[in-house]
Design a protein around this motif. Structure first.
Motif, mmCIF file in Angstrom:
data_model
loop_
_atom_site.group_PDB
_atom_site.id
_atom_site.type_symbol
_atom_site.label_atom_id
_atom_site.label_comp_id
_atom_site.label_asym_id
_atom_site.label_seq_id
_atom_site.Cartn_x
_atom_site.Cartn_y
_atom_site.Cartn_z
ATOM 1 N N ALA A 89 -12.083 -32.250 50.772
ATOM 2 C CA ALA A 89 -10.791 -31.992 51.422
ATOM 3 C C ALA A 89 -10.947 -31.535 52.868
ATOM 4 C CB ALA A 89 -10.002 -30.955 50.630
ATOM 5 N N ASP A 90 -12.088 -30.943 53.214
ATOM 6 C CA ASP A 90 -12.273 -30.407 54.566
ATOM 7 C C ASP A 90 -13.057 -31.344 55.497
ATOM 8 O OD1 ASP A 90 -10.928 -28.085 53.830
ATOM 9 O OD2 ASP A 90 -12.770 -27.095 53.170
ATOM 10 N N LEU A 91 -13.417 -32.512 55.024
ATOM 11 C CA LEU A 91 -14.187 -33.430 55.863
ATOM 12 C C LEU A 91 -13.298 -34.083 56.915
ATOM 13 C CD1 LEU A 91 -16.369 -35.385 53.251
ATOM 14 C CD2 LEU A 91 -16.997 -33.348 54.559
ATOM 15 N N ASP A 92 -13.865 -34.326 58.090
ATOM 16 C CA ASP A 92 -13.130 -35.125 59.064
ATOM 17 C C ASP A 92 -13.071 -36.556 58.547
ATOM 18 O OD1 ASP A 92 -15.272 -36.911 60.610
ATOM 19 O OD2 ASP A 92 -16.177 -34.954 60.251
ATOM 20 N N VAL A 93 -12.143 -37.345 59.061
ATOM 21 C CA VAL A 93 -11.891 -38.660 58.498
ATOM 22 C C VAL A 93 -13.090 -39.601 58.685
ATOM 23 C CG1 VAL A 93 -10.786 -39.647 60.561
ATOM 24 C CG2 VAL A 93 -10.114 -40.449 58.292
ATOM 25 N N GLY A 94 -13.881 -39.407 59.733
ATOM 26 C CA GLY A 94 -15.065 -40.237 59.927
ATOM 27 C C GLY A 94 -16.127 -39.973 58.871
ATOM 28 N N THR A 95 -16.412 -38.699 58.616
ATOM 29 C CA THR A 95 -17.389 -38.354 57.582
ATOM 30 C C THR A 95 -16.886 -38.787 56.213
ATOM 31 O OG1 THR A 95 -18.120 -36.465 58.902
ATOM 32 C CG2 THR A 95 -18.735 -36.470 56.582
ATOM 33 N N LEU A 96 -15.584 -38.659 56.007
ATOM 34 C CA LEU A 96 -14.990 -39.104 54.751
ATOM 35 C C LEU A 96 -15.203 -40.601 54.557
ATOM 36 C CD1 LEU A 96 -13.323 -38.489 52.238
ATOM 37 C CD2 LEU A 96 -11.259 -38.724 53.628
ATOM 38 N N MET A 97 -15.097 -41.367 55.628
ATOM 39 C CA MET A 97 -15.339 -42.803 55.545
ATOM 40 C C MET A 97 -16.765 -43.083 55.059
ATOM 41 S SD MET A 97 -14.716 -46.053 55.914
ATOM 42 C CE MET A 97 -13.338 -46.520 56.988
ATOM 43 N N LEU A 98 -17.755 -42.430 55.660
ATOM 44 C CA LEU A 98 -19.135 -42.668 55.257
ATOM 45 C C LEU A 98 -19.349 -42.255 53.807
ATOM 46 C CD1 LEU A 98 -21.981 -43.581 55.948
ATOM 47 C CD2 LEU A 98 -22.464 -41.263 56.771
ATOM 48 N N ALA A 114 -20.285 -46.195 63.502
ATOM 49 C CA ALA A 114 -20.534 -44.820 63.921
ATOM 50 C C ALA A 114 -19.628 -44.437 65.086
ATOM 51 C CB ALA A 114 -22.004 -44.648 64.302
ATOM 52 N N GLU A 115 -19.486 -45.330 66.048
ATOM 53 C CA GLU A 115 -18.651 -45.027 67.211
ATOM 54 C C GLU A 115 -17.188 -44.830 66.813
ATOM 55 O OE1 GLU A 115 -17.482 -46.973 71.565
ATOM 56 O OE2 GLU A 115 -18.895 -47.980 70.230
ATOM 57 N N ARG A 116 -16.671 -45.719 65.946
ATOM 58 C CA ARG A 116 -15.270 -45.583 65.544
ATOM 59 C C ARG A 116 -15.028 -44.323 64.730
ATOM 60 N NH1 ARG A 116 -15.918 -50.947 64.635
ATOM 61 N NH2 ARG A 116 -16.013 -50.660 62.375
ATOM 62 N N CYS A 117 -16.052 -43.899 63.994
ATOM 63 C CA CYS A 117 -15.913 -42.685 63.189
ATOM 64 C C CYS A 117 -16.156 -41.418 64.004
ATOM 65 C CB CYS A 117 -16.875 -42.723 62.006
ATOM 66 S SG CYS A 117 -16.420 -43.934 60.738
ATOM 67 N N GLY A 118 -16.615 -41.586 65.249
ATOM 68 C CA GLY A 118 -16.823 -40.422 66.107
ATOM 69 C C GLY A 118 -18.099 -39.664 65.805
ATOM 70 N N HIS A 119 -19.106 -40.353 65.285
ATOM 71 C CA HIS A 119 -20.363 -39.698 64.936
ATOM 72 C C HIS A 119 -21.540 -40.491 65.506
ATOM 73 C CE1 HIS A 119 -18.859 -36.644 62.095
ATOM 74 N NE2 HIS A 119 -17.916 -37.524 61.849
ATOM 75 N N ALA A 120 -22.641 -39.800 65.703
ATOM 76 C CA ALA A 120 -23.860 -40.445 66.187
ATOM 77 C C ALA A 120 -24.773 -40.753 65.006
ATOM 78 C CB ALA A 120 -24.568 -39.541 67.197
ATOM 79 N N SER A 147 -23.291 -37.762 55.445
ATOM 80 C CA SER A 147 -21.975 -37.733 54.789
ATOM 81 C C SER A 147 -21.665 -36.362 54.214
ATOM 82 C CB SER A 147 -21.907 -38.791 53.688
ATOM 83 O OG SER A 147 -22.897 -38.550 52.698
ATOM 84 N N ALA A 148 -22.471 -35.348 54.568
ATOM 85 C CA ALA A 148 -22.238 -33.946 54.201
ATOM 86 C C ALA A 148 -22.339 -33.698 52.703
ATOM 87 C CB ALA A 148 -20.879 -33.463 54.722
ATOM 88 N N ARG A 149 -23.131 -34.504 52.001
ATOM 89 C CA ARG A 149 -23.446 -34.188 50.610
ATOM 90 C C ARG A 149 -24.617 -33.213 50.537
ATOM 91 N NH1 ARG A 149 -22.744 -40.008 49.981
ATOM 92 N NH2 ARG A 149 -20.785 -40.389 48.849
ATOM 93 N N ALA A 150 -25.391 -33.166 51.592
ATOM 94 C CA ALA A 150 -26.541 -32.266 51.668
ATOM 95 C C ALA A 150 -26.666 -31.783 53.106
ATOM 96 C CB ALA A 150 -27.816 -32.981 51.235
ATOM 97 N N ASP A 151 -27.352 -30.648 53.279
ATOM 98 C CA ASP A 151 -27.560 -30.097 54.621
ATOM 99 C C ASP A 151 -28.913 -30.488 55.193
ATOM 100 O OD1 ASP A 151 -25.167 -28.120 54.844
ATOM 101 O OD2 ASP A 151 -26.035 -27.687 52.883
ATOM 102 N N LEU A 152 -29.904 -30.673 54.312
ATOM 103 C CA LEU A 152 -31.274 -30.920 54.733
ATOM 104 C C LEU A 152 -31.835 -32.105 53.974
ATOM 105 C CD1 LEU A 152 -32.495 -27.210 54.420
ATOM 106 C CD2 LEU A 152 -31.781 -28.337 56.532
ATOM 107 N N LEU A 153 -32.838 -32.741 54.571
ATOM 108 C CA LEU A 153 -33.560 -33.823 53.919
ATOM 109 C C LEU A 153 -35.032 -33.477 53.890
ATOM 110 C CD1 LEU A 153 -33.682 -36.698 52.728
ATOM 111 C CD2 LEU A 153 -33.902 -37.559 55.081
ATOM 112 N N TRP A 154 -35.608 -33.496 52.693
ATOM 113 C CA TRP A 154 -37.042 -33.298 52.526
ATOM 114 C C TRP A 154 -37.613 -34.536 51.850
ATOM 115 C CZ3 TRP A 154 -36.821 -27.848 49.778
ATOM 116 C CH2 TRP A 154 -36.378 -26.887 50.709
#
Length: 553
Positions: free
Chosen positions: A346-355, A377-383, A542-549
């Motif tokens: 519910a708190d995701l921006d619409v670009g992250t929600l798309m991914l 990426a550009e249309r969603c406002g993310h790099a 996509s904000a399912r995780a904070d870190l990648l190992w």
């Protein structure tokens, strides 16, 4: 061969026409409803499913495309913001039009269609060589054969309602809004030049808070005017004055159906009668049609080989189809969770929600999505990037060489912890799926404290393994981790592969990481082998995780 089919949905009709085309088989289809009776609105197909169906019956696909709608884009809307992704490729047709086309082709092929006719599959065995259950998710045949087939049915708690809308949206459109009683989501797609399917989903909590009517308690054909009015109000800005249409539309629950065996003796099932997949991946009708295609070919071959070949043909049919269906069901389970836990995004921006939406089934990592749509990426406002641009920390076992930034997995629960003073992060593995909760909390908190003492100054966390890709084990693991986070300081929760195969692990890890992060607020680390860095990186972006190992193997 003499074949009887119980049910004249898309799967049953496809089976009948293909059997007639393949050979001089006698085929009778029995349907208790009238020929023009159907619920629902549009049936959606992916580009891949159309290609497979075209090989078996090109005229069916041609009729579908002539009468329906096609589009390339996916759009996400929330709070007045919208973003699009292109390059996906879908088609849809009105369910009634699809059935009428299949009826016509089946009759022209010489199949006999019997509408308004009750038929018992077991009784039909006296008159036919094989009887096919194509009677859908509410299959009476499956209910009668539940023990023989090892059938299971698990019903979810969230609610959905199918509507039509007198407006053709020009993309697969996902709508999200606050409905006053909780979050509300909708899947919308065109199926004619002037109409779209409008499917709305709400949580069990929203259903109860809204005082809605349980659609299962109402007679067939009943339309829930309260639900229609509510949905029209929630999505008024998106409807732009267009009217919602009802056709047996009411709040229902989805049932996941599966079976250990799809046949018993000379009785065999296809489509929803033996397996369902959540409608959010749009594969139910496709699976039924593809089941019918495979079964028709196997039955025809068996007829040519003699009476003893039938059992072998039914085994071969299931062997060919089951892995494909299992993959769709796994993806559908992962997709379903996104709609049943709308509060998690519910708190995701619409670009992250798309991914998150595009990757929700676990089958489309960022590198694939960015190849399909170079401007995403550009249309969603993310790099966003296909893979990490910086070195990824590794999860190493205690005693192995560790580079700066790596995380160290310390010994098993019954081993003393050696000092680990140079590690930046130390994690202890916990079993969050079995045993009494009290014993889990006692053992995990003690182990965390030992780790803090052995690695002063380091971040200390826990590692949980992926469960089976199913709601109950994931929910159990999340609840236990949440209880641990409340009881003890946990700097990071690492989610690692379990003992299942790679596809099962990906689906369960994705769900577990996303849910732990949303429920506990703890930082999560997605752990994956080097070959799957794109998958893991997708979950971070996509904000399912904070870190990648990554693992060292």
């Amino acid at each position: 061969m003499r074949v009887a089919c119980v049910g004249a949905g898309p799967g049953g009709l496809m089976l009948a026409l293909l059997l007639r085309r393949l050979g001089d088989h006698e085929v009778d289809v029995f349907e208790r409803s009238p020929a023009d009776a159907t619920f629902g609105f549009g049936v959606v197909f992916s580009r891949l499913s159309l290609a497979r169906l075209r090989q078996a019956a090109p005229d069916v696909v041609a009729a579908l495309l002539d009468q329906g709608a096609r589009w390339e884009d996916v759009e996400v809307r929330r709070d007045g913001h919208a973003v699009r992704s292109s390059g996906h490729g879908f088609a849809a047709v009105e369910r009634r039009a699809l059935l009428l086309s299949l009826q016509k082709l089946a009759r022209e092929s010489g199949a006999r269609l019997h509408y308004r006719t009750e038929a018992d599959a077991t009784d039909l065995l006296d008159r036919y060589d094989v009887v096919v259950a194509a009677d859908g998710a509410g299959s009476r045949t499956r209910a009668a054969q539940a023990t023989e087939w090892g059938a299971r049915q698990v019903t979810g708690e969230s609610r959905y309602a199918w509507f039509g809308v007198e407006r053709a949206f020009d993309a697969m459109t996902f709508l999200f809004a606050d409905g006053g009683h909780g979050p509300v989501g909708a899947h919308v797609y065109p199926y004619t030049r002037d109409k779209s399917t409008f499917l709305v989903e709400i949580s069990a909590e929203t259903f109860r808070a809204g005082g809605f009517v349980d659609g299962h308690t109402q007679p067939p054909g009943w339309n829930d005017e309260q639900a229609m009015e509510y949905c029209a109000k929630v999505f008024a800005a998106d409807l732009e004055g267009a009217r919602l249409i009802g056709n047996g539309s009411r709040w229902l629950t989805f049932s996941h159906i599966d079976a250990d065996r799809w046949s018993h003796g000379r009785l065999v099932g296809i489509g929803d009668a033996v397996h369902t997949a959540h409608f959010s991946v749009g594969s139910g009708t496709t699976m039924a049609l593809e089941d019918a295609t495979e079964l028709a070919r196997r039955l025809h071959d068996a007829a040519a080989s003699g009476p003893d070949a039938l059992e072998e043909a039914l085994v071969a049919y299931e062997k060919a189809r089951r892995p494909i269906v299992a993959g769709i069901q796994r993806a559908a389970w992962a997709s379903r969770r996104m709609w049943e836990h709308q509060e998690d995004h519910a708190d995701l921006d619409v670009g992250t929600l798309m991914l998150r939406l595009l990757s929700r089934s676990g089958q489309s990592p960022a590198d694939l999505l960015l190849r399909l749509d170079k401007g995403l990426a550009e249309r969603c406002g993310h790099a966003w990037t296909p893979k990490p641009t910086e070195p990824v920390p590794a999860l190493v076992s205690a005693g192995e060489p560790a580079a700066p930034g790596d995380a160290v997995l310390v010994g098993a629960a019954d081993e003393p912890l050696a000092p680990t003073r140079d590690a930046d992060t130390v994690v202890v593995e916990v079993d969050a799926t079995s045993g009494p909760l009290e014993a889990f909390l006692s053992g995990a908190t003690a182990r965390l404290r030992q780790a803090r003492a052995a690695a002063p100054g380091a971040r200390v966390g826990v590692l949980v393994r992926a469960t089976a890709p199913a709601e109950e084990p994931v929910a159990t693991a999340v609840a236990r981790v949440a209880a641990l986070v409340r009881a003890e300081t946990v700097d990071v929760v690492a989610v690692a592969p379990g003992e299942g195969d790679a596809a099962d692990n990906r689906a369960a890890q994705m769900a577990l990481s996303e849910r732990v992060r949303a429920v506990t607020g703890a930082r999560t680390a997605y752990v994956c082998p080097p070959a799957e860095l794109s998958q893991g990186w997708t979950h971070v972006q996509s904000a399912r995780a904070d870190l990648l190992w990554t693992t060292t193997a």
